[in-house]
Structures are given as structure tokens and as C-alpha cells.
Design an enzyme around this catalytic site. Structure first.
Site, short mmCIF file in Angstrom:
data_model
loop_
_atom_site.label_atom_id
_atom_site.label_comp_id
_atom_site.label_asym_id
_atom_site.label_seq_id
_atom_site.Cartn_x
_atom_site.Cartn_y
_atom_site.Cartn_z
N ARG A 44 0.86 -1.10 -0.29
CA ARG A 44 0.31 -0.33 -0.20
C ARG A 44 1.04 1.40 0.17
O ARG A 44 2.35 0.80 0.03
CB ARG A 44 -1.13 -0.10 0.88
CG ARG A 44 -1.91 -1.50 1.82
CD ARG A 44 -2.05 -1.10 2.52
NE ARG A 44 -3.10 -2.05 2.62
CZ ARG A 44 -3.58 -2.81 3.88
NH1 ARG A 44 -3.23 -2.37 5.25
NH2 ARG A 44 -4.60 -4.00 4.43
N ARG A 137 -10.18 4.24 5.67
CA ARG A 137 -8.80 4.22 6.00
C ARG A 137 -8.13 4.21 4.15
O ARG A 137 -7.40 4.19 3.68
CB ARG A 137 -8.52 2.45 5.65
CG ARG A 137 -6.84 2.17 6.34
CD ARG A 137 -6.49 1.34 6.98
NE ARG A 137 -6.55 -0.14 6.42
CZ ARG A 137 -6.20 -1.27 6.53
NH1 ARG A 137 -6.22 -1.74 7.29
NH2 ARG A 137 -6.80 -2.50 5.27
N ARG A 148 -12.92 -9.02 3.56
CA ARG A 148 -12.17 -8.79 5.15
C ARG A 148 -13.12 -8.49 6.10
O ARG A 148 -13.46 -8.93 7.36
CB ARG A 148 -11.30 -7.93 5.06
CG ARG A 148 -9.89 -7.32 4.83
CD ARG A 148 -9.38 -5.97 4.58
NE ARG A 148 -8.02 -5.73 4.04
CZ ARG A 148 -7.03 -7.05 3.48
NH1 ARG A 148 -7.74 -7.32 2.09
NH2 ARG A 148 -5.78 -6.68 3.15
#
Ligand SMILES: Nc1nc2c(ncn2[C@@H]2O[C@H](COP(=O)(O)OP(=O)(O)O)[C@@H](O)[C@H]2O)c(=O)[nH]1
Ligand SMILES: Nc1ncnc2c1ncn2[C@@H]1O[C@H](COP(=O)(O)OP(=O)(O)O)[C@@H](O)[C@H]1O
Length: 198
Positions: A44, A137, A148
Site C-alpha cells: 500500500r 482507510r 475482510r
């Protein structure tokens, strides 16, 4: 196992494990060391190879596993993750408390080893709060986010079983959760600090 007891931090993606871990590593520089996992997921923004993870291809990871280089490995949300023996040894060689950030499959597999860590789960206040944190996020695609959340539902149910975790912390207010984490670790922290003095 020589040296201080390792710490396993687990809990749903988005619960706040990395946030709490970073605070701990910063406040207790020279006490804790992070076990750098391998993963096949892409880095990321802001993540560094060899710091957050070792980013590898699936082929490299599978070869390492076949070669007996990993203590545990798991498939999570379409990617592979694993703790290499070297990752833990690198931290333990410095007499630091080794922290592993791993998923529930990793927890179950570490239980079969002689690592004997303290198992801590970090939980969100609710699934709704977790979803909001993951969305805010801005690191996940919609597909990855749903995977997730699916894993989180399963893991939050499993976490309710007694005997899996030594400590369970609900990360509602961050400072409060951080205080609970430090309280849980204070005995190990003191041991390392005293060993340094002597
Ligand atoms: N079993 C296992 N799980 C890992 C390892 N490294 C990270 N994980 C877990 O993989 C999941 C996804 O991690 P990541 O992609 O960094 O996403 P995030 O947790 O949302 O920041 C989390 O539950 C981590 O705890 C590992 O070496 N082994
Ligand atoms: N107590 C909290 N209240 C609100 N937001 C939080 C809290 N703790 C962490 N966050 C935020 O939630 C998101 C997920 O946290 P992160 O540490 O990346 O979780 P994890 O490592 O468990 O996947 C991050 O954007 C983080 O800044």
C-alpha cells in the site's frame, strides 16, 4: 525458547492492530521488534518492503514454504501471508520481544509450535465500526473490503471461544485500548528493561 516471550496480535482486519503496534514500537524502542511477514499482496502507499512486509510473488512464497522456511502461513482475502523462521529469529537474536501480527489461521498454527507467545486479540467495537474504519482507510477495493468483513464475522465469533486468547481488547477509544495493551505487556516489558540494566 530463549529470551522474552513473543506476543501475537490478532483480530479482524481494520480493528486497529497496526495502529496500536506502531504506537508500542515507537514508545518502547529497543524493547519490541516486529516479525516482518512475507505476503503476496501488493504494497500500500507508504508501506516499505522489508519494514512492513517482504513483498513476494506466490511462486517465491510457495517455494519458501516447501523449503521449510516458514513457521506458519495462510491464505487471507486472496493473498498469501506467512511468518518465516528468520523473521522471528532476527528479532529474538536482539533479545527483543517479538510481535507477530497474524490472522486467526496463523494463531491456530502457532499454537502447534513451541513459540509459546502471549495471545492478544484486538476487536472493533462493532462490525459497523469496523466497516467504517476499513472504508475510511481507503486501502481496499470493494471486493477486498467484503472479503475482510466476511473473515471478520467468522473470526469475531471464533474469538469468543475461551482458551484461544489470553487477552481481549476492544479498540473503541484508541488511547484506552493502548493503555490496556501496555497493561497486558508490562511484565514482559519490565523483564527486558531490567535485563538491559544488568
Ligand atoms: N497467518 C498470518 N497472517 C498474517 C501474517 N501477516 C499478516 N497477517 C494477517 O493478514 C491479514 C491481512 O493483513 P493486511 O493485508 O496487512 O491487511 P490489514 O490487516 O487490513 O492491514 C491481517 O489479519 C494480518 O494479521 C502472517 O505472517 N501470517
Ligand atoms: N480507536 C480507533 N478509533 C477510530 N479509528 C481507529 C481506531 N484505531 C484505529 N483506527 C483507524 O482504523 C483504520 C484501521 O486500523 P489499522 O491499524 O490499519 O487496523 P489493522 O492493522 O487491524 O487492519 C485505520 O485507518 C486507523 O487509523
Amino acid at each position: 525458547m530463549a529470551g522474552p516471550r513473543p506476543i501475537v496480535l490478532s483480530g479482524p482486519s481494520g480493528a486497529g492492530k497496526s495502529t496500536l503496534l506502531k504506537k508500542l514500537l515507537k514508545e518502547y524502542d529497543g524493547v519490541f521488534g516486529f516479525s516482518i511477514s512475507h505476503t503476496t499482496r501488493k504494497p500500500r502507499q507508504g508501506e516499505e518492503d522489508g519494514k512492513d512486509y517482504y513483498y513476494v510473488s506466490r511462486e517465491t512464497m510457495q517455494a519458501g514454504i516447501a523449503n521449510g522456511e516458514f513457521i506458519e502461513s495462510a491464505e487471507f482475502s486472496g493473498n498469501m501471508y506467512g511468518t518465516s523462521k528468520a523473521a522471528v529469529q532476527d528479532v529474538q537474536a536482539k533479545n527483543l520481544i517479538c510481535i507477530l501480527d497474524i490472522d486467526m489461521q496463523g494463531v491456530m498454527n502457532i499454537k502447534k509450535t513451541d513459540l509459546k507467545p502471549i495471545y492478544i486479540t484486538i476487536l472493533p467495537p462493532s462490525l459497523e465500526a469496523l466497516e467504517k474504519r476499513l472504508r475510511d482507510r481507503k486501502t481496499e477495493s470493494e471486493e477486498s473490503l467484503q472479503k475482510r468483513l466476511d473473515a471478520a464475522r467468522v473470526d469475531m465469533e471464533l474469538s469468543k471461544q475461551p482458551d484461544i486468547f489470553d487477552v481481549s481488547i476492544v479498540n473503541d477509544d484508541l488511547e484506552n485500548a493502548y493503555r490496556q495493551l501496555k497493561d497486558a505487556l508490562i511484565a514482559e516489558i519490565t523483564k527486558v528493561q531490567n535485563a538491559k540494566k544488568s
